[in-house]
Scaffold this motif. Structure first.
Motif, mmCIF file in Angstrom:
data_model
loop_
_atom_site.group_PDB
_atom_site.id
_atom_site.type_symbol
_atom_site.label_atom_id
_atom_site.label_comp_id
_atom_site.label_asym_id
_atom_site.label_seq_id
_atom_site.Cartn_x
_atom_site.Cartn_y
_atom_site.Cartn_z
ATOM 1 N N HIS A 8 12.473 -14.009 -22.664
ATOM 2 C CA HIS A 8 13.210 -14.729 -21.631
ATOM 3 C C HIS A 8 13.027 -14.081 -20.263
ATOM 4 C CE1 HIS A 8 16.361 -17.074 -19.787
ATOM 5 N NE2 HIS A 8 16.912 -15.914 -19.351
ATOM 6 N N ARG A 9 13.047 -12.720 -20.263
ATOM 7 C CA ARG A 9 12.884 -12.026 -18.991
ATOM 8 C C ARG A 9 11.479 -12.202 -18.444
ATOM 9 N NH1 ARG A 9 15.983 -7.971 -21.579
ATOM 10 N NH2 ARG A 9 14.086 -6.784 -22.047
ATOM 11 N N SER A 10 10.498 -12.242 -19.333
ATOM 12 C CA SER A 10 9.114 -12.371 -18.854
ATOM 13 C C SER A 10 8.840 -13.750 -18.268
ATOM 14 C CB SER A 10 8.137 -12.079 -19.997
ATOM 15 O OG SER A 10 8.279 -13.055 -21.010
ATOM 16 N N THR A 11 9.411 -14.791 -18.860
ATOM 17 C CA THR A 11 9.183 -16.133 -18.328
ATOM 18 C C THR A 11 9.997 -16.385 -17.065
ATOM 19 O OG1 THR A 11 10.917 -16.951 -19.780
ATOM 20 C CG2 THR A 11 8.659 -17.081 -20.596
ATOM 21 N N GLY A 12 11.009 -15.635 -16.792
ATOM 22 C CA GLY A 12 11.817 -15.842 -15.586
ATOM 23 C C GLY A 12 11.281 -15.129 -14.368
ATOM 24 N N ARG A 13 10.246 -14.337 -14.520
ATOM 25 C CA ARG A 13 9.683 -13.631 -13.373
ATOM 26 C C ARG A 13 8.912 -14.593 -12.453
ATOM 27 N NH1 ARG A 13 7.169 -8.518 -16.708
ATOM 28 N NH2 ARG A 13 9.178 -7.521 -17.228
ATOM 29 N N ARG A 14 8.897 -14.276 -11.124
ATOM 30 C CA ARG A 14 8.136 -15.079 -10.151
ATOM 31 C C ARG A 14 6.666 -14.709 -10.233
ATOM 32 N NH1 ARG A 14 10.127 -14.884 -4.125
ATOM 33 N NH2 ARG A 14 11.810 -16.076 -5.100
ATOM 34 N N SER A 15 5.850 -15.672 -10.302
ATOM 35 C CA SER A 15 4.414 -15.437 -10.373
ATOM 36 C C SER A 15 3.895 -14.912 -9.036
ATOM 37 C CB SER A 15 3.702 -16.746 -10.728
ATOM 38 O OG SER A 15 2.301 -16.584 -10.642
ATOM 39 N N PRO A 16 2.946 -14.013 -9.035
ATOM 40 C CA PRO A 16 2.346 -13.526 -7.768
ATOM 41 C C PRO A 16 1.734 -14.658 -6.939
ATOM 42 C CG PRO A 16 1.726 -12.136 -9.617
ATOM 43 C CD PRO A 16 2.414 -13.324 -10.202
ATOM 44 N N LEU A 17 1.268 -15.715 -7.599
ATOM 45 C CA LEU A 17 0.680 -16.844 -6.865
ATOM 46 C C LEU A 17 1.718 -17.608 -6.052
ATOM 47 C CD1 LEU A 17 -1.737 -18.249 -9.593
ATOM 48 C CD2 LEU A 17 -2.312 -16.848 -7.604
ATOM 49 N N ALA A 18 2.978 -17.585 -6.536
ATOM 50 C CA ALA A 18 4.029 -18.279 -5.792
ATOM 51 C C ALA A 18 4.256 -17.635 -4.436
ATOM 52 C CB ALA A 18 5.316 -18.284 -6.607
ATOM 53 N N THR A 19 4.217 -16.314 -4.388
ATOM 54 C CA THR A 19 4.392 -15.606 -3.112
ATOM 55 C C THR A 19 3.275 -15.954 -2.140
ATOM 56 O OG1 THR A 19 5.465 -13.788 -4.293
ATOM 57 C CG2 THR A 19 4.662 -13.335 -2.069
ATOM 58 N N VAL A 20 2.056 -15.965 -2.683
ATOM 59 C CA VAL A 20 0.908 -16.328 -1.835
ATOM 60 C C VAL A 20 1.036 -17.755 -1.323
ATOM 61 C CG1 VAL A 20 -1.598 -16.643 -1.815
ATOM 62 C CG2 VAL A 20 -0.594 -14.711 -3.045
ATOM 63 N N ALA A 21 1.491 -18.658 -2.202
ATOM 64 C CA ALA A 21 1.651 -20.055 -1.791
ATOM 65 C C ALA A 21 2.703 -20.199 -0.706
ATOM 66 C CB ALA A 21 2.023 -20.910 -3.007
ATOM 67 N N LEU A 22 3.825 -19.489 -0.851
ATOM 68 C CA LEU A 22 4.877 -19.549 0.171
ATOM 69 C C LEU A 22 4.384 -19.027 1.515
ATOM 70 C CD1 LEU A 22 7.984 -18.406 -1.911
ATOM 71 C CD2 LEU A 22 7.531 -20.680 -0.990
ATOM 72 N N LEU A 23 3.615 -17.922 1.462
ATOM 73 C CA LEU A 23 3.055 -17.379 2.705
ATOM 74 C C LEU A 23 2.095 -18.373 3.362
ATOM 75 C CD1 LEU A 23 2.381 -13.665 1.676
ATOM 76 C CD2 LEU A 23 4.082 -14.498 3.309
ATOM 77 N N GLY A 26 4.060 -21.212 4.930
ATOM 78 C CA GLY A 26 4.684 -20.755 6.172
ATOM 79 C C GLY A 26 3.698 -20.654 7.314
ATOM 80 N N LEU A 27 2.505 -20.103 7.008
ATOM 81 C CA LEU A 27 1.485 -19.981 8.040
ATOM 82 C C LEU A 27 0.997 -21.342 8.523
ATOM 83 C CD1 LEU A 27 -0.596 -17.005 6.580
ATOM 84 C CD2 LEU A 27 0.841 -16.967 8.622
ATOM 85 N N LEU A 28 0.796 -22.250 7.565
ATOM 86 C CA LEU A 28 0.333 -23.595 7.944
ATOM 87 C C LEU A 28 1.370 -24.319 8.790
ATOM 88 C CD1 LEU A 28 -1.336 -24.771 4.614
ATOM 89 C CD2 LEU A 28 -2.486 -24.262 6.778
ATOM 90 N N THR A 29 2.645 -24.191 8.410
ATOM 91 C CA THR A 29 3.707 -24.857 9.173
ATOM 92 C C THR A 29 3.802 -24.290 10.582
ATOM 93 O OG1 THR A 29 4.948 -25.221 7.126
ATOM 94 C CG2 THR A 29 6.159 -25.412 9.208
ATOM 95 N N THR A 30 3.787 -22.946 10.666
ATOM 96 C CA THR A 30 3.872 -22.309 11.991
ATOM 97 C C THR A 30 2.662 -22.660 12.844
ATOM 98 O OG1 THR A 30 5.092 -20.480 10.985
ATOM 99 C CG2 THR A 30 4.165 -20.114 13.179
ATOM 100 N N GLY A 31 1.467 -22.606 12.218
ATOM 101 C CA GLY A 31 0.254 -22.923 12.968
ATOM 102 C C GLY A 31 0.216 -24.367 13.420
ATOM 103 N N GLY A 32 0.655 -25.286 12.531
ATOM 104 C CA GLY A 32 0.669 -26.702 12.905
ATOM 105 C C GLY A 32 1.624 -26.982 14.046
ATOM 106 N N ALA A 33 2.814 -26.365 13.986
ATOM 107 C CA ALA A 33 3.788 -26.562 15.067
ATOM 108 C C ALA A 33 3.260 -26.014 16.382
ATOM 109 C CB ALA A 33 5.115 -25.891 14.703
ATOM 110 N N TYR A 34 2.619 -24.851 16.326
ATOM 111 C CA TYR A 34 2.053 -24.250 17.540
ATOM 112 C C TYR A 34 0.933 -25.122 18.109
ATOM 113 C CZ TYR A 34 -0.406 -21.010 20.588
ATOM 114 O OH TYR A 34 -1.025 -20.428 21.666
ATOM 115 N N ALA A 35 0.070 -25.617 17.209
ATOM 116 C CA ALA A 35 -1.036 -26.470 17.666
ATOM 117 C C ALA A 35 -0.519 -27.750 18.297
ATOM 118 C CB ALA A 35 -1.959 -26.786 16.491
ATOM 119 N N LEU A 36 0.525 -28.348 17.672
ATOM 120 C CA LEU A 36 1.100 -29.576 18.221
ATOM 121 C C LEU A 36 1.715 -29.334 19.588
ATOM 122 C CD1 LEU A 36 1.873 -32.546 17.839
ATOM 123 C CD2 LEU A 36 3.963 -31.784 16.699
ATOM 124 N N ALA A 37 2.462 -28.220 19.703
ATOM 125 C CA ALA A 37 3.083 -27.899 20.994
ATOM 126 C C ALA A 37 2.031 -27.633 22.054
ATOM 127 C CB ALA A 37 4.012 -26.696 20.835
#
Length: 267
Positions: A8-23, A26-37
């Motif tokens: 149960h503990r092993s399946t509840g851990r966050r995958s390392p790929l999830a962190t990369v995806a979130l980063l 975030g970068l795409l959102t920030t970059g898109g907003a900056y480019a639009l502005a």
């Protein structure tokens, strides 16, 4: 139980790929907003620069062709009125219809072929409009002959026919002035005349006649221009003067000719 707990503990851990995806998100959102502005700011900057260039070009054209009467700073003179605050629409009407520059001083500026291209007219209009708030060019939808022609005819009879004739054929006014004929006239100049009130014409602002009602009047005039007179030859649509003259010359003249012919034949 121990095995189940570890699983149960092993399946509840966050995958390392999830962190990369979130980063990455975030970068795409920030970059898109900056480019639009940045794009918006660049577009606004380019539009402002283009408008400044247009105003500067209009200022040069005005100084060369209009300032002798209206003043270098639009302050006016004995030869012409001040133009501060008249707006772009007044310039578009007066210069677009060839009334300005005037060919000669008189009771009223006559319509003639324009001396400037539309781009040059737009530049001078932008320069004059930069001097103060005034009537701007109307939205294109108010210039289309898609309104209510019947309502436009009623509005025209109430507000315009006493000078321009019910068919828009024009007519004479006092002190050497005249109301021009309106058949076949560009809709933007009809609208501009109603808003700016050139020559002896009164001003019909949006409180007097709304933009939608102005479109109705334009629709009526377009109908009159495009459709022939249901009564046959309209004699210029000038009313009883031209009709009476026609009857006097041709009607009575024909009766006299027939009388002479009958008399000569009897002899």
């Amino acid at each position: 139980m121990a095995k189940i707990s570890r699983k149960h503990r092993s399946t509840g851990r966050r995958s390392p790929l999830a962190t990369v995806a979130l980063l990455a998100i975030g970068l795409l959102t920030t970059g898109g907003a900056y480019a639009l502005a940045t794009t918006t700011a660049t577009a606004e900057s380019q539009a402002a620069a283009a408008n400044e260039q247009l105003i500067e070009e209009g200022k040069k054209l005005f100084a060369a062709n209009c300032a002798s009467c209206h003043g270098l700073n639009l302050e006016g003179s004995k030869e012409g009125p001040a133009l501060v605050g008249v707006g772009a629409l007044a310039v578009d009407f007066q210069v677009g219809t060839g009334r300005m520059p005037m060919a000669f001083q008189g009771p009223q500026a006559a319509r003639k072929a324009p001396q400037f291209t539309q781009d040059q007219i737009d530049a001078m209009a932008a320069y004059v409009a930069s001097s103060g708030p005034g009537p701007a060019l109307p939205d294109e939808r108010f210039l289309e002959a898609t309104g209510d022609a019947a309502k436009g005819a009623e509005l025209f009879r109430i507000n315009c026919a006493m000078c321009h004739n019910v068919a828009g054929a024009g007519g004479a006014l006092t002190e050497g002035k005249w109301a021009p004929q309106l058949k076949g006239l560009d809709a933007r100049y009809i609208y501009g005349a109603m808003v700016t009130g050139p020559q002896a014409m009164p001003v019909f602002n949006d409180l007097n006649i709304s933009p939608e009602e102005k479109r109705d009047i334009i629709t009526y005039l377009d109908y009159v221009s495009e459709n022939p007179s249901v009564g046959g030859f309209d004699l210029g649509s000038l009313g009883p003067v031209s009709e009476g003259l026609f009857i006097w010359i041709f009607g009575l003249g024909g009766l006299v000719a027939i009388t002479v012919w009958l008399t000569a034949r009897s002899n």
